[in-house]
Design a protein around this motif. Structure first.
Motif, mmCIF file in Angstrom:
data_model
loop_
_atom_site.group_PDB
_atom_site.id
_atom_site.type_symbol
_atom_site.label_atom_id
_atom_site.label_comp_id
_atom_site.label_asym_id
_atom_site.label_seq_id
_atom_site.Cartn_x
_atom_site.Cartn_y
_atom_site.Cartn_z
ATOM 1 N N ASN A 1 -0.736 1.786 4.577
ATOM 2 C CA ASN A 1 -1.361 3.028 4.156
ATOM 3 C C ASN A 1 -3.023 3.474 3.732
ATOM 4 N N THR B 1 -5.117 4.989 3.585
ATOM 5 C CA THR B 1 -5.517 6.758 2.400
ATOM 6 C C THR B 1 -5.361 6.482 1.001
ATOM 7 N N PHE B 2 -3.595 5.991 1.218
ATOM 8 C CA PHE B 2 -3.814 5.420 0.167
ATOM 9 C C PHE B 2 -5.012 4.321 -1.007
ATOM 10 N N VAL C 1 -6.329 6.373 -3.414
ATOM 11 C CA VAL C 1 -5.854 6.026 -4.632
ATOM 12 C C VAL C 1 -6.477 4.548 -5.659
HETATM 13 C C1 LIG Z 1 -0.434 7.442 2.116
HETATM 14 O O1 LIG Z 1 -1.015 8.374 1.101
HETATM 15 C C2 LIG Z 1 -1.379 9.264 0.742
HETATM 16 C C3 LIG Z 1 -2.366 9.009 -0.227
HETATM 17 O O2 LIG Z 1 -1.483 8.629 -1.834
HETATM 18 C C4 LIG Z 1 -0.479 9.873 0.835
HETATM 19 O O3 LIG Z 1 -0.538 11.487 0.169
HETATM 20 C C5 LIG Z 1 0.384 10.272 2.405
HETATM 21 O O4 LIG Z 1 1.735 10.705 1.992
HETATM 22 C C6 LIG Z 1 0.905 8.876 2.203
HETATM 23 N N1 LIG Z 1 1.323 8.319 3.915
HETATM 24 C C7 LIG Z 1 2.484 7.759 3.986
HETATM 25 C C8 LIG Z 1 3.055 7.942 5.225
HETATM 26 O O5 LIG Z 1 3.430 7.477 2.976
#
Ligand SMILES: *[C@@H]1O[C@H](CO)[C@@H](O)[C@H](O)[C@H]1NC(C)=O
Ligand SMILES: *[C@@H]1O[C@H](CO)[C@@H](O)[C@H](O)[C@H]1NC(C)=O
Ligand SMILES: *[C@@H]1O[C@H](CO)[C@@H](O)[C@H](O)[C@H]1NC(C)=O
Length: 807
Positions: free
Chosen positions: A475, A477-478, A482
Motif C-alpha cells: 500500500n 499510500t500507507f 504513515v
Molecule cells: C492504504 O493505506 C491508507 C493509509 O493508511 C489507508 O487509508 C487505506 O485504507 C489503505 N488501503 C487499503 C486498500 O487498505
C-alpha cells in the motif's frame, strides 16, 4: 456472585461432542467458577467480554481506553546534562558508575505510566442454583461468539454472546425453549469510583436501561466512561429497583451494551450521545440482524486462512480441559489442538485490535481483557518485545487491518517522544520511545533498573513494523503517509543521539532488553552485574534495519538522492557496526565485547537474535545464521523459553533457521506449558498472570514454518519460500489456505504429503516478479513449466499461478 455454584458435569452424550470441531471450538462442561483465565474472550476491537457462564452469569467487560488516569509528564529533566557524562563513564570503563548515574538522573518520575483498568461487570441472576444439568459453555473461534446451554427444571436455557464490530456494541441473547420460562435480574457493577448507577423500565415490549458511569479515581483529568445496557424482552414483564432490571416470564431477553470514554470524546454529552446512537441503532436492527452482521464480519476475517495439520479423531472431540491435560502426556495425539491454538490466536487478534476510528488502540499485554485494578505490569504496551509480538501474525495470516491501531498509537506517541527527546537528550529533532508506553503515548523511561529502563530504541522497532506493513500490503499510500513520517522522525532522533565509537555510529547509554552482563576484570566494578552499556548488538541491528528501510522507502517513493533524510540514512548505514561473533563460543555476541559474560545464559529475551526474527539481517549470511543458531541452542539448553512469549519467539527463530522439527517441538511445549483453561497464554505457566503475546507469537511461528518471504534474491526481489521449515516428521501431511507473503502474494493453497511439497496456488495481489523456493531448493513447475530461478515469473495484478512438485 458469591453464590455462583462451580458446576462440573460430564459431557451429556457422545453425539453432542461430535459437533465440536476440534480445530474450531474451545468448549467446557463446567463454568469458569471465579477463574478469569477460564472466561471465554470475545471482543469487537474496542469492547471485550470474558464469559464465565456461572449459574448467576458473570461477564467481565472491558473498553480499551479505560486506564488509570490522565497523561503524566514523567521525563526526568536532570537527564539532559547527565547523558554525556554517563556516556563518558561507559567509554572510560566505569560501567557501574554509569548505571548508578543513569538510575539517579534518567529514571522517570513516577517510574510507571498508566495502568489498564476494568470497565464493568455484568451480573445476570436467573434464579438457577443447583439442579442445572447437561451444561456446556463454548467459544467459536470462526464466528467470534460464545455461549452457554443447560437444562434446568426440564427447560433448555441458552445464552449467546456476540461482539459486533459493525454495530460497535456487545449483544447477548438469553432464551428458554419453553415459553415464559425465562426470569433474569440484570445488573452492572464496579467496585471503584462509580459516579452514577441507574436503571429504568421502558414500555413493556420496548427497551429497559441499566447504566453505570465511573472515572479512574483522579481528581482532575480522570478518564471517565459512560456505559449502558439496553434490555429488550419478548414476553414477560419488567420491573426495576432503580439499579437493576428484573424480567419475569419471558421467552427471550436481548441485551445490547456500549460504553464510551472521555479518551475519545470531548465531553460527557458527546460520549453519551455516541452510546445512545449505537444502542438505538442496535435495538432498531434487532438481535438477529446484529448477530448476523457481526458473524459475517468476523468470519470474513477468520476465513481468510484455513489450516489443516491433520485430524485428532476422538482426541480432538473432548472438552478443552481434557485435551489440554492429555496434550501434556501425548502431544502428538492431538494435532488439532495446535490448529485450535492457531485459530484461537487469530480470534484474539481480530477481537482485540480493529480500526475503530480515530484513536483506535492496539492489543495491550492482556489484549483487551482485564479484571484487575492492578493488572500485571499495568497491562500496558511493552515495546521491547511484547506489543510487537502481538502483531507478528497480523500480516502473514492476512489480518493487516488489525495493525492500524498500532500506527494510531504511534501518532499519539510521536509528540510525547519529541518532548522527551528534547528534555532528556537535548535533541531538537526526532522522537524517542523507551521500553513501554500507555494510551497517552508515554515516552519516558519506565521502572528503575539498569537492564531495562534506559532503552532509547522503542521507536526503532515499531518503525520497522510500519515498513513490514508496506512490504506485505504494497500500500503506497500507507508507505508515503504513515510509514515514511514515522521512519524519518525515528531516524532524526538517532542523528542527534548516536556518537562515533571505533568508527561506528553507536547508541548509548542503552541495554540489551532485560538481560545483565558480568562486568569483565578490566572494567569497573569488575564482576558486578550491570545492564547499561553502549554498542548493544540489538541496537545495531535495529539501526541497520531502520536506515535500510529508509533507503528502500526513498527508492519506492522516488525521492531524490539529495533529499536530506535519504542522504543522511545513506551516510549512516555503512557505519553501523556489523554483528559480531564471539571467537571463543562461536555464538552471536550480545554486548560490545566478547569479554562480557551472561548473567543468565538461559535468559528469556532473544534480543541479539532480533535480526533473525522478526528482522532479517542475520538470515543474510551462513556464518551469521550459524552463530545465531549457536546462541539460540545455547539459550534454550540453559533454560530459556521460560515464559510463553519467550517460547513463542524460539518457535519463530527456529523456523527462520529452517529447523522445522525444533520449531514444532517448541510450539508443542508452549501448548503443554503455558495455556490457561481458556487457552490464554500465561507468563510462566499455571498460576502466573495472563499475558497474550505468547498466543500471537505461536500463530506467527506456525505460519513461519509454512511460508516465509523475508529473503531477497540477487536483484532485490522477494522470494516466496514454501515449506521452508516444515516439521516433516511430526506433520507429514497438511494444507493451509491464505497465508500472505511480502510483495502482496497470497498463498491461497499449499498442500504437502509424506513430508513433501505437493502443490500450491499463489495469487499475485500486486503483480510483479514472483520468485519461489520450495522446501529449501526442490525443483518445481509453475503453470506446468519448469521454474527458471534466474528469471522468476512475471505476474499480472490478480494473476493466479499454480505451482506443482517436479516429477
Ligand atoms: C492504504 O493505506 C491508507 C493509509 O493508511 C489507508 O487509508 C487505506 O485504507 C489503505 N488501503 C487499503 C486498500 O487498505
Ligand atoms: C439446548 O438447546 C441448544 C440449542 O439452542 C442445543 O444446542 C443443545 O444441545 C440443547 N441442550 C440440550 C441438553 O438439549
Ligand atoms: C545481504 O548481504 C549483501 C552482501 O553482503 C548486502 O548487499 C545486502 O544489503 C544484505 N541484505 C540485507 C537484507 O541485509
Amino acid at each position: 456472585m458469591l453464590f455462583a455454584a462451580f458446576l462440573i458435569f460430564a459431557s451429556p452424550v457422545v453425539d453432542a461432542a461430535a459437533a465440536w470441531d476440534g480445530s474450531r471450538f474451545a468448549w467446557y462442561t463446567s463454568d469458569a467458577g471465579d477463574d478469569f483465565k477460564s472466561g471465554l474472550p470475545i471482543g469487537n476491537g474496542r469492547l471485550g467480554a470474558a464469559v464465565f457462564g456461572t449459574a448467576t452469569e458473570k461477564l467481565v467487560l472491558n473498553e480499551n481506553s479505560v486506564w488509570s488516569g490522565p497523561w503524566l509528564d514523567r521525563a526526568n529533566p536532570k537527564s539532559k546534562d547527565a547523558v554525556p557524562a554517563i556516556r563518558q563513564m561507559l567509554l572510560s570503563g566505569d560501567i557501574t558508575g554509569a548505571g548508578q548515574s543513569a538510575m539517579n538522573n534518567m529514571a522517570g518520575n513516577p517510574t510507571s505510566p498508566r495502568a489498564y483498568h476494568p470497565l464493568v461487570n455484568v451480573g445476570m441472576d436467573f434464579g438457577h442454583g443447583s439442579g442445572i444439568s447437561s451444561y456446556t459453555r463454548w467459544l467459536d473461534t470462526y464466528q467470534g461468539t460464545a455461549g452457554v446451554n443447560y437444562l434446568y427444571g426440564g427447560t433448555n436455557y441458552s445464552r449467546e454472546y456476540v461482539a459486533s464490530y459493525p454495530h460497535g456494541v456487545l449483544a447477548f441473547r438469553l432464551s428458554a425453549n419453553t415459553p415464559g420460562k425465562l426470569n433474569v435480574k440484570l445488573s452492572l457493577s464496579r467496585t471503584q469510583w462509580v459516579l452514577s448507577q441507574t436503571a429504568s423500565v421502558g414500555s413493556n415490549t420496548g427497551s429497559h436501561t441499566v447504566a453505570l458511569s465511573a472515572n479512574s479515581g483522579q481528581s482532575s483529568g480522570a478518564i471517565t466512561f459512560w456505559s449502558e445496557a439496553r434490555i429488550v424482552n419478548s414476553g414477560g414483564t419488567a420491573t426495576s429497583d432503580g439499579k437493576t432490571i428484573s424480567i419475569t416470564g419471558a421467552n427471550t431477553v436481548d441485551v445490547f451494551f456500549d460504553a464510551e470514554t472521555s479518551y475519545r470524546y470531548p465531553n460527557a454529552a458527546a460520549a453519551q450521545a455516541e452510546v445512545k446512537r449505537k444502542l438505538d441503532a442496535a435495538v432498531a436492527a434487532g438481535y438477529p440482524a446484529v448477530r448476523s452482521a457481526a458473524i459475517a464480519d468476523f468470519s470474513g476475517l477468520m476465513g481468510r486462512v484455513k489450516l489443516d495439520l491433520g485430524s485428532s479423531g476422538d482426541a480432538g472431540l473432548q472438552p478443552t480441559p481434557t485435551r489440554l491435560s492429555n496434550f501434556k502426556k501425548n502431544a502428538g495425539a492431538d494435532p488439532q489442538l495446535m490448529t485450535l491454538m492457531f485459530n484461537f490466536g487469530r480470534h484474539l487478534l481480530a477481537s482485540s485490535s480493529r480500526d475503530t476510528g480515530p484513536l483506535s488502540l492496539p492489543a495491550n499485554l492482556q489484549g483487551l481483557w482485564n479484571q484487575d485494578y492492578s493488572p500485571a505490569w499495568q497491562s500496558k504496551y511493552t515495546i521491547n518485545i511484547n506489543l510487537e509480538m502481538n502483531y507478528w501474525p497480523a500480516l502473514v495470516t492476512n489480518l493487516a487491518e488489525t495493525q492500524k491501531p498500532v500506527f494510531d498509537l504511534l501518532n499519539v506517541a510521536i509528540p510525547r517522544g519529541r518532548a522527551v527527546a528534547k528534555t532528556m537528550y537535548g535533541c531538537d529533532r526526532g522522537f524517542v520511545l523507551h521500553h513501554n508506553t500507555d494510551l497517552w503515548g508515554d515516552a519516558a523511561p519506565v521502572d528503575k533498573g539498569t537492564p531495562y529502563t534506559v532503552w532509547p530504541m522503542g521507536a526503532a522497532w515499531l518503525s520497522s513494523d510500519a515498513m513490514e506493513h508496506y512490504r506485505f500490503t504494497q500500500n503506497k499510500t500507507f508507505l508515503a503517509d504513515v510509514a515514511w513520517p514515522i521512519l524519518r522522525e525515528t531516524a532524526q532522533f538517532y542523528y542527534c543521539h548516536l556518537f562515533k565509537w571505533n568508527g561506528y555510529w553507536t547508541a548509548g547509554p542503552s541495554l540489551s532488553p532485560e538481560h545483565a552482563f558480568v562486568v569483565p576484570p578490566n572494567l569497573r566494578q569488575s564482576n558486578a552485574h550491570e545492564g547499561l552499556d553502549i554498542s548493544i548488538e540489538m541496537d545495531n541491528q535495529l539501526l541497520h534495519q531502520l536506515f535500510t528501510n529508509i533507503l528502500e522507502t526513498c527508492t519506492l517513493l522516488s525521492l531524490p538522492a539529495s533529499n536530506t533524510d535519504c542522504a543522511t540514512a545513506a551516510s549512516y548505514l555503512p557505519l553501523i557496526r556489523p554483528p559480531a561473533i564471539n571467537p571463543t563460543t562461536n555464538r552471536l555476541q550480545e554486548w560490545r565485547s566478547p569479554s562480557y559474560a551472561d548473567t543468565e545464559p538461559g535468559h528469556r529475551h532473544f534480543s541479539p537474535l532480533w535480526g533473525l526474527y522478526p528482522g532479517r539481517q542475520l538470515t543474510n549470511s551462513s556464518s551469521l545464521a550459524a552463530a545465531s543458531a549457536a546462541l539460540l541452542d545455547h539459550r534454550l539448553a540453559s533454560g530459556s523459553g521460560s515464559t510463553g512469549w519467550s517460547r513463542a519467539w524460539a518457535v519463530n527463530l527456529y523456523a527462520r533457521l529452517g529447523r522445522g522439527g525444533d520449531a514444532w517441538r517448541h510450539a508443542q511445549a508452549l501448548v503443554q506449558t503455558f495455556p490457561s483453561a481458556n487457552l490464554w497464554n500465561s507468563d510462566s505457566g499455571a498460576g502466573t498472570p495472563f499475558q497474550i503475546d505468547g498466543n500471537f507469537g505461536f500463530v506467527s511461528g506456525v505460519a513461519e514454518m509454512l511460508v516465509q518471504s523475508h529473503r531477497v534474491d540477487r536483484d532485490g526481489g522477494v522470494v516466496v519460500d514454501l515449506l521452508p521449515a516444515l516439521p516433516a516428521e511430526q506433520v507429514s501431511r497438511g494444507r493451509v489456505e491464505g497465508l500472505v507473503a511480502r510483495g502482496g502474494f497470497v498463498v491461497s493453497e499449499l498442500v504437502w504429503e509424506g513430508g513433501k511439497f505437493v502443490k500450491a496456488t499463489v495469487v499475485a495481489g500486486s503483480g510483479g516478479v514472483l520468485r519461489v523456493r520450495v522446501q529449501g531448493g526442490k525443483g518445481f513447475k509453475v503453470d506446468g513449466v519448469r521454474y527458471d530461478e534466474g528469471k522468476g515469473v512475471e505476474t499480472k495484478v490478480g494473476g493466479v499461478y499454480q505451482i506443482t512438485a517436479d516429477g
